[in-house]
Design a protein around this motif. Structure first.
Motif, PDB file in Angstrom:
ATOM      1  N   PRO A  52       0.817  -1.226   0.000  1.00 13.74           N
ATOM      2  CA  PRO A  52       0.000   0.000   0.000  1.00 13.74           C
ATOM      3  C   PRO A  52       0.849   1.274   0.000  1.00 13.74           C
ATOM      4  CG  PRO A  52      -0.946  -1.618   1.483  1.00 13.74           C
ATOM      5  CD  PRO A  52       0.367  -2.194   1.017  1.00 13.74           C
ATOM      6  N   VAL A  53       1.963   1.257   0.723  1.00 10.59           N
ATOM      7  CA  VAL A  53       2.939   2.356   0.637  1.00 10.59           C
ATOM      8  C   VAL A  53       4.219   1.772   0.040  1.00 10.59           C
ATOM      9  CG1 VAL A  53       4.314   4.055   1.889  1.00 10.59           C
ATOM     10  CG2 VAL A  53       1.964   3.544   2.641  1.00 10.59           C
ATOM     11  N   HIS A  54       4.642   2.326  -1.085  1.00 16.29           N
ATOM     12  CA  HIS A  54       5.891   1.867  -1.724  1.00 16.29           C
ATOM     13  C   HIS A  54       6.587   3.100  -2.297  1.00 16.29           C
ATOM     14  CE1 HIS A  54       8.020  -1.193  -4.615  1.00 16.29           C
ATOM     15  NE2 HIS A  54       8.864  -0.373  -4.028  1.00 16.29           N
TER      16      HIS A  54
ATOM     17  N   HIS B 162      13.923   0.962  -1.303  1.00 19.30           N
ATOM     18  CA  HIS B 162      12.467   0.795  -1.324  1.00 19.30           C
ATOM     19  C   HIS B 162      11.984   0.912   0.116  1.00 19.30           C
ATOM     20  CE1 HIS B 162      12.259  -1.250  -5.407  1.00 19.30           C
ATOM     21  NE2 HIS B 162      13.525  -1.471  -5.118  1.00 19.30           N
ATOM     22  N   ILE B 163      10.999   1.750   0.355  1.00 18.14           N
ATOM     23  CA  ILE B 163      10.352   1.837   1.672  1.00 18.14           C
ATOM     24  C   ILE B 163       8.946   1.256   1.494  1.00 18.14           C
ATOM     25  CG2 ILE B 163       9.581   3.360   3.536  1.00 18.14           C
ATOM     26  CD1 ILE B 163      11.638   5.444   2.347  1.00 18.14           C
ATOM     27  N   LEU B 164       8.698   0.141   2.169  1.00 19.35           N
ATOM     28  CA  LEU B 164       7.452  -0.606   1.953  1.00 19.35           C
ATOM     29  C   LEU B 164       6.683  -0.730   3.251  1.00 19.35           C
ATOM     30  CD1 LEU B 164       9.490  -3.256   0.092  1.00 19.35           C
ATOM     31  CD2 LEU B 164       7.536  -2.191  -1.031  1.00 19.35           C
ATOM     32  N   GLY B 165       5.385  -0.496   3.195  1.00 19.39           N
ATOM     33  CA  GLY B 165       4.586  -0.638   4.405  1.00 19.39           C
ATOM     34  C   GLY B 165       3.110  -0.557   4.119  1.00 19.39           C
ATOM     35  N   GLY B 166       2.345  -0.583   5.202  1.00 21.48           N
ATOM     36  CA  GLY B 166       0.892  -0.463   5.083  1.00 21.48           C
ATOM     37  C   GLY B 166       0.174  -1.791   5.141  1.00 21.48           C
TER      38      GLY B 166
END
Ligand code: 5GP
Ligand code: ZN
Length: 114
Positions: A36-38, A102-106
């Motif tokens: 969802p957050v990338h 890459h910053i990945l989260g959510g």
């Protein structure tokens, strides 16, 4: 650097959804999000990847890492957590030869590191 997609994005020559910018780094949303957050976070200076890093970039890379945490907090990812990934070279499937995080989260990530 001429002919580098991420240099062009950082220079505004190719449009992107900017998330953060300062004198050293630039962050924008991935065109093909894997969560969802990338977000992609890059140094403005062209460095092709981790193999090309020298001690000259120590301060820049420390700033890059700290900025990843700042961006994650701004995106509301701090409480539930997030993942920072950086691919280097063929076996890691690095597809853009300009160093990036890459910053990945959510959402809950699998245990696998990709
Ligand atoms: P790598 O595979 O090199 O670790 O990551 C490159 C990332 O850049 C991929 O997740 C891909 O979706 C993203 N990407 C490639 N081209 C573009 C583009 O033109 N704009 C944006 N925002 N992301 C891109
Ligand atoms: Zn570049």
């Amino acid at each position: 650097m001429d002919d580098c997609l991420f240099c062009k994005i950082a220079e505004g020559k190719i449009p992107s959804t900017k998330v953060y910018e300062d004198e050293m780094v630039f962050a924008f949303r991935d065109i093909n999000p894997q969560a969802p957050v990338h977000i992609l976070l890059i140094p403005k200076k062209h460095i092709s990847g981790w193999s090309a890093v020298t001690g000259e970039s120590d301060a820049l890379l420390a700033h890059l890492m700290r900025t990843a945490a700042v961006i994650a907090e701004r995106e509301g990812l701090q409480e539930d957590g997030y993942r920072i990934v950086s691919n280097c070279g063929k076996n890691a499937c690095q597809s853009v030869m300009h160093l990036h995080l890459h910053i990945l989260g959510g959402e809950l990530m699998s245990g696998k590191m990709a």
